[in-house]
Design an enzyme around this catalytic site. Structure first.
Site, short mmCIF file in Angstrom:
data_model
loop_
_atom_site.label_atom_id
_atom_site.label_comp_id
_atom_site.label_asym_id
_atom_site.label_seq_id
_atom_site.Cartn_x
_atom_site.Cartn_y
_atom_site.Cartn_z
N ASP A 46 5.82 14.87 51.40
CA ASP A 46 5.88 16.13 50.67
C ASP A 46 4.80 17.04 51.23
OD1 ASP A 46 7.83 15.00 49.07
OD2 ASP A 46 6.39 14.26 47.61
N ASP A 102 18.08 12.47 40.07
CA ASP A 102 16.78 12.12 39.50
C ASP A 102 17.04 11.56 38.10
OD1 ASP A 102 15.84 13.25 41.78
OD2 ASP A 102 14.80 14.92 40.83
#
EC number: 5.3.1.16
Length: 246
Positions: free
Chosen positions: A129, A7
């Site tokens: 998600d 990330d």
């Protein structure tokens, strides 16, 4: 396969806890060295999340991504705020292997179908998600998990099957970045229900045992971020563990 994850904020490798930008941890890693090491250990693709781009598409780390693609030989899939045809074309033109689409799956379903048809199912990963409630209802969350929707995981996958959907990255958001272990029940169910989809499991992988159990659910790939960054195990151990279960 094992897919290492990074990330990225302003070129730095970070991890957000539960998607919270105010709760980030920085890691002192050389991204380029790591990518070459991973390639030498047999890694076939790396998952990159542009957290600057996710927050504001005007701040996408294009120069960094360009450098990564041109300086390393390991293929990458990139996610983070990809919402327009221009976003996708820009990344694919850079040499990114796959783009990861998130919130648009819900907010712009027809457009996502067109992207699957135009770019082909190998270039697109749908990132779903999910929040699994006590009755096993798998609700989709969007916008960095801040917003629950009324969409159910299975319905979304069904909708895109006719466009040749192939790659789905599924995260149980209660597990991501927690090292609490994956939701094995979730992955076993969806792999059983959608046998032609290549599922990428993400969230909570804390041990080699987790890799063994995830492989048995039927997922095609496991995305691992924090565990590798914090040296819970090595990339060699993870790859061997996956191959041993094949």
């Amino acid at each position: 396969m094992i897919i290492p994850a990074f990330d990225l904020i302003n070129g730095r490798t970070v991890r957000l806890y539960q998607g919270d930008y105010s709760n980030q941890k920085n890691y002192n890693v050389n991204l380029f060295n790591s990518l070459e090491v991973y390639k030498s250990k047999g890694i076939e693709i790396v998952h990159l999340v542009d957290l600057d781009g996710a927050k504001n598409s005007a701040n996408r780390q294009i120069e960094l991504l360009k450098k990564i693609v041109s300086h390393t030989t390991v293929p990458v899939q990139v996610g983070g705020g990809i919402r327009t045809t221009k976003d996708i074309s820009t990344l694919l033109d850079l040499g990114v292997k796959r783009v990861v689409i998130g919130s648009s799956i819900v907010s712009n379903k027809k457009q996502v179908k067109q992207w699957l048809n135009f770019y082909g199912p190998d270039a697109i990963v749908l990132a779903l998600d999910v929040h699994v409630d006590s009755s096993n209802k798998k609700e989709i969350s969007i916008d960095g998990w801040q917003k629950k929707t009324n969409f159910i995981l299975e319905e979304i996958i069904e909708y895109f099957l006719s466009s040749g959907l192939k790659h789905v990255l599924c995260t149980d958001i209660s597990r991501d970045g927690t090292l609490l272990g994956p939701n094995f029940k979730l992955y076993k169910e969806i792999c059983s229900n959608f046998k032609n989809i290549n599922f990428q499991a993400s969230g909570g992988v804390a041990s080699l045992q987790d890799i063994i159990f995830l492989k048995k659910t039927g997922v095609k790939s496991i995305i691992i971020g924090r565990s590798l960054l914090e040296k819970k195990f090595t990339i060699e151990e993870a790859v061997k563990c996956w191959q041993r279960e094949s």
